[in-house]
Design a protein around this motif. Structure first.
Motif, PDB file in Angstrom:
ATOM      1  N   ILE A   1      -4.880  -4.844 -28.213  1.00  0.00           N
ATOM      2  CA  ILE A   1      -6.221  -4.480 -27.789  1.00  0.00           C
ATOM      3  C   ILE A   1      -6.136  -3.981 -26.350  1.00  0.00           C
ATOM      4  CG2 ILE A   1      -8.584  -5.314 -27.410  1.00  0.00           C
ATOM      5  CD1 ILE A   1      -7.875  -7.659 -29.321  1.00  0.00           C
ATOM      6  N   ILE A   2      -6.900  -2.915 -26.023  1.00  0.00           N
ATOM      7  CA  ILE A   2      -6.942  -2.392 -24.659  1.00  0.00           C
ATOM      8  C   ILE A   2      -8.346  -2.604 -24.095  1.00  0.00           C
ATOM      9  CG2 ILE A   2      -6.646  -0.379 -23.168  1.00  0.00           C
ATOM     10  CD1 ILE A   2      -4.771   0.768 -25.303  1.00  0.00           C
ATOM     11  N   LEU A   3      -8.415  -3.360 -22.989  1.00  0.00           N
ATOM     12  CA  LEU A   3      -9.685  -3.687 -22.344  1.00  0.00           C
ATOM     13  C   LEU A   3      -9.845  -2.909 -21.046  1.00  0.00           C
ATOM     14  CD1 LEU A   3      -9.470  -7.607 -22.505  1.00  0.00           C
ATOM     15  CD2 LEU A   3     -10.322  -6.068 -24.278  1.00  0.00           C
ATOM     16  N   LEU A   4     -11.101  -2.766 -20.614  1.00  0.00           N
ATOM     17  CA  LEU A   4     -11.376  -2.308 -19.252  1.00  0.00           C
ATOM     18  C   LEU A   4     -11.299  -3.524 -18.339  1.00  0.00           C
ATOM     19  CD1 LEU A   4     -12.225  -0.018 -17.348  1.00  0.00           C
ATOM     20  CD2 LEU A   4     -14.603  -0.670 -17.774  1.00  0.00           C
ATOM     21  N   ASP A   5     -10.306  -3.543 -17.484  1.00  0.00           N
ATOM     22  CA  ASP A   5     -10.060  -4.704 -16.626  1.00  0.00           C
ATOM     23  C   ASP A   5     -10.810  -4.603 -15.296  1.00  0.00           C
ATOM     24  OD1 ASP A   5      -8.762  -7.166 -15.982  1.00  0.00           O
ATOM     25  OD2 ASP A   5      -7.341  -6.058 -14.728  1.00  0.00           O
ATOM     26  N   LYS A   6     -10.842  -3.395 -14.717  1.00  0.00           N
ATOM     27  CA  LYS A   6     -11.535  -3.175 -13.446  1.00  0.00           C
ATOM     28  C   LYS A   6     -12.268  -1.843 -13.507  1.00  0.00           C
ATOM     29  CE  LYS A   6      -7.770  -3.530 -10.855  1.00  0.00           C
ATOM     30  NZ  LYS A   6      -6.727  -4.097 -11.735  1.00  0.00           N
ATOM     31  N   ARG A   7     -13.377  -1.754 -12.807  1.00  0.00           N
ATOM     32  CA  ARG A   7     -14.092  -0.481 -12.728  1.00  0.00           C
ATOM     33  C   ARG A   7     -13.365   0.423 -11.733  1.00  0.00           C
ATOM     34  NH1 ARG A   7     -18.119  -0.763 -16.018  1.00  0.00           N
ATOM     35  NH2 ARG A   7     -19.227  -2.726 -16.364  1.00  0.00           N
ATOM     36  N   PRO A   8     -12.973   1.621 -12.159  1.00  0.00           N
ATOM     37  CA  PRO A   8     -12.189   2.483 -11.275  1.00  0.00           C
ATOM     38  C   PRO A   8     -12.984   2.900 -10.042  1.00  0.00           C
ATOM     39  CG  PRO A   8     -12.119   3.251 -13.559  1.00  0.00           C
ATOM     40  CD  PRO A   8     -13.178   2.210 -13.488  1.00  0.00           C
ATOM     41  N   VAL A   9     -12.268   3.025  -8.936  1.00  0.00           N
ATOM     42  CA  VAL A   9     -12.808   3.617  -7.724  1.00  0.00           C
ATOM     43  C   VAL A   9     -12.056   4.925  -7.513  1.00  0.00           C
ATOM     44  CG1 VAL A   9     -13.155   3.363  -5.251  1.00  0.00           C
ATOM     45  CG2 VAL A   9     -13.359   1.362  -6.739  1.00  0.00           C
TER      46      VAL A   9
ATOM     47  N   LEU B   1      -3.625   3.071 -14.235  1.00  0.00           N
ATOM     48  CA  LEU B   1      -3.236   2.142 -15.292  1.00  0.00           C
ATOM     49  C   LEU B   1      -3.658   0.712 -14.968  1.00  0.00           C
ATOM     50  CD1 LEU B   1       0.331   3.475 -16.209  1.00  0.00           C
ATOM     51  CD2 LEU B   1      -1.792   3.761 -17.517  1.00  0.00           C
ATOM     52  N   ASN B   2      -3.816   0.414 -13.692  1.00  0.00           N
ATOM     53  CA  ASN B   2      -4.226  -0.932 -13.289  1.00  0.00           C
ATOM     54  C   ASN B   2      -5.658  -1.263 -13.679  1.00  0.00           C
ATOM     55  OD1 ASN B   2      -1.744  -1.528 -12.114  1.00  0.00           O
ATOM     56  ND2 ASN B   2      -2.338  -0.617 -10.149  1.00  0.00           N
ATOM     57  N   ASP B   3      -6.421  -0.259 -14.091  1.00  0.00           N
ATOM     58  CA  ASP B   3      -7.804  -0.495 -14.504  1.00  0.00           C
ATOM     59  C   ASP B   3      -7.901  -0.975 -15.953  1.00  0.00           C
ATOM     60  OD1 ASP B   3      -8.872   0.341 -12.022  1.00  0.00           O
ATOM     61  OD2 ASP B   3      -8.613   2.434 -12.610  1.00  0.00           O
ATOM     62  N   PHE B   4      -6.770  -0.994 -16.646  1.00  0.00           N
ATOM     63  CA  PHE B   4      -6.738  -1.401 -18.049  1.00  0.00           C
ATOM     64  C   PHE B   4      -5.954  -2.706 -18.207  1.00  0.00           C
ATOM     65  CE2 PHE B   4      -6.935   3.200 -17.791  1.00  0.00           C
ATOM     66  CZ  PHE B   4      -7.985   3.528 -18.642  1.00  0.00           C
ATOM     67  N   LYS B   5      -6.245  -3.399 -19.294  1.00  0.00           N
ATOM     68  CA  LYS B   5      -5.502  -4.616 -19.608  1.00  0.00           C
ATOM     69  C   LYS B   5      -5.169  -4.611 -21.098  1.00  0.00           C
ATOM     70  CE  LYS B   5      -7.116  -8.601 -18.119  1.00  0.00           C
ATOM     71  NZ  LYS B   5      -8.016  -9.796 -18.065  1.00  0.00           N
ATOM     72  N   PHE B   6      -3.924  -4.973 -21.406  1.00  0.00           N
ATOM     73  CA  PHE B   6      -3.498  -5.112 -22.795  1.00  0.00           C
ATOM     74  C   PHE B   6      -3.548  -6.578 -23.197  1.00  0.00           C
ATOM     75  CE2 PHE B   6      -1.885  -0.941 -21.986  1.00  0.00           C
ATOM     76  CZ  PHE B   6      -1.803  -0.321 -23.223  1.00  0.00           C
ATOM     77  N   LEU B   7      -4.108  -6.832 -24.364  1.00  0.00           N
ATOM     78  CA  LEU B   7      -4.112  -8.172 -24.941  1.00  0.00           C
ATOM     79  C   LEU B   7      -3.519  -8.128 -26.333  1.00  0.00           C
ATOM     80  CD1 LEU B   7      -7.614  -9.718 -24.122  1.00  0.00           C
ATOM     81  CD2 LEU B   7      -5.452 -10.141 -22.946  1.00  0.00           C
TER      82      LEU B   7
END
Length: 333
Positions: A4-12, A17-23
């Motif tokens: 699963i690919i989540l939105l981890d942080k709102r991009p600035v 790639l750091n704005d996404f998280k894999f679970l």
């Protein structure tokens, strides 16, 4: 296991790639009335960038720590819903997951009829509908008119240009590499194409490519490119505004052209749109697009990346212009 690919942080600014998280989780099982879907192909599109911001728009923003959604072609691998059988292929707005359950709402069954399944995310899906409806409903092209397209080598732009040619327009495309410029002329038969990155005077280049002025400007980009086109428009020009990819990452460094006087003096129409505005036109549009594809009059351009894990990078690559036509991720392996 299910990725699963989540939105981890709102991009600035620009997405990373750091704005996404894999679970990973266990593969879900369908309850009564549900189906289990296996993701086959994922569409990544510039408009998804706007949904990553916590701001009001025509669709709700993505929520942090929740899966991102986009257009997906999937296969039914298990069913507890009489409307679907195992092996059915469907398309719809689905989550960035390898497997997911659905009640079937909003899904469209695909009868490929010889077409590639990826076409239903592109030329026979929202991409084609956006090009067709935006051009015909707002642009209202007439044979002999001049149509200019920014982002012309992208998914929507390349279809707009082909439709314009079919309807008898002179078509001029604006793109960002010499390779894309050549593709627009050789593969899609644009009458002219301009590399905005290597052209020192874009206003003059557009004037030279459009000796009779610009009647329709299909705007996918915004900012300086649009400024250069707008100073060349004719009286009663029509300007469908499909997107503004140059501004999606928050670049507001240029104030740009003050367009009010241009629109007034040229009696021009400039209208933003989203494709769902024209939902009542979809059946006729799909029928015509399908006919043109079958007749070989409309061709699809696709950039296909491999692997579910590559979805975020493929999305980021859009903003670096690394795609020709529709950007799709193949998750079949």
């Amino acid at each position: 296991m299910n990725k699963i690919i989540l939105l981890d942080k709102r991009p600035v600014g620009k997405v990373s790639l750091n704005d996404f998280k894999f679970l990973q989780s266990e593969i879900p099982q369908p309850k009564e009335g549900e189906i289990l879907l296996k993701t086959l192909y994922v569409s990544v599109d510039p408009y998804l960038r706007g949904r990553m911001n916590d701001s009001k728009s025509y669709v709700p923003p993505f929520q942090l720590n929740e899966p991102i959604q986009s257009g997906i072609v999937a296969k039914v691998v298990k069913t507890n819903n009489a409307a679907f059988k195992e092996g059915d292929i469907v398309s719809g707005s689905l989550k960035w997951q390898e497997y997911q359950v659905s009640a079937g709402t909003g899904l469209n069954k695909i009868e490929s009829d010889g077409n590639s399944l990826t076409a239903y995310l592109g030329i026979l899906g929202m991409t084609g509908l956006t090009a067709y409806c935006g051009l015909l409903e707002i642009g209202k092209p007439k044979a002999g008119e001049t149509l200019v397209i920014s982002g012309a080598a992208g998914a929507v732009g390349s279809v707009v240009g082909q439709i314009g040619k079919l309807l008898g327009c002179r078509v001029v495309g604006i793109a960002g590499t010499d390779e894309k410029v050549e593709m627009l002329k050789s593969e899609f038969h644009f009458d002219a194409a301009i590399n905005y990155k290597t052209t020192p005077d874009l206003k003059k280049a557009i004037q030279d490519a459009c000796p009779d002025g610009v009647d329709i400007y299909f705007d996918n980009v915004g900012a300086e490119i649009s400024d250069a086109v707008l100073v060349n428009i004719n009286k009663f020009a029509r300007i469908p505004v499909c997107g503004a990819i140059s501004l999606y990452n928050g670049d507001t460094s240029s104030n740009g052209l003050r367009i009010s006087s241009v629109l007034v003096t040229k009696s021009a129409l400039m209208q933003g749109f989203i494709v769902s505005n024209y939902a009542d036109k979809f059946p006729a549009a799909i029928k015509q697009l399908t006919a043109w594809v079958k007749e070989g009059k409309l061709i699809s351009s696709e950039t296909i990346e491999e692997g579910f894990d590559h979805i975020p990078q493929a999305f980021i690559d859009l903003f670096d212009g690394k795609n020709k036509g529709k950007m799709i991720v193949d998750c079949t392996n």
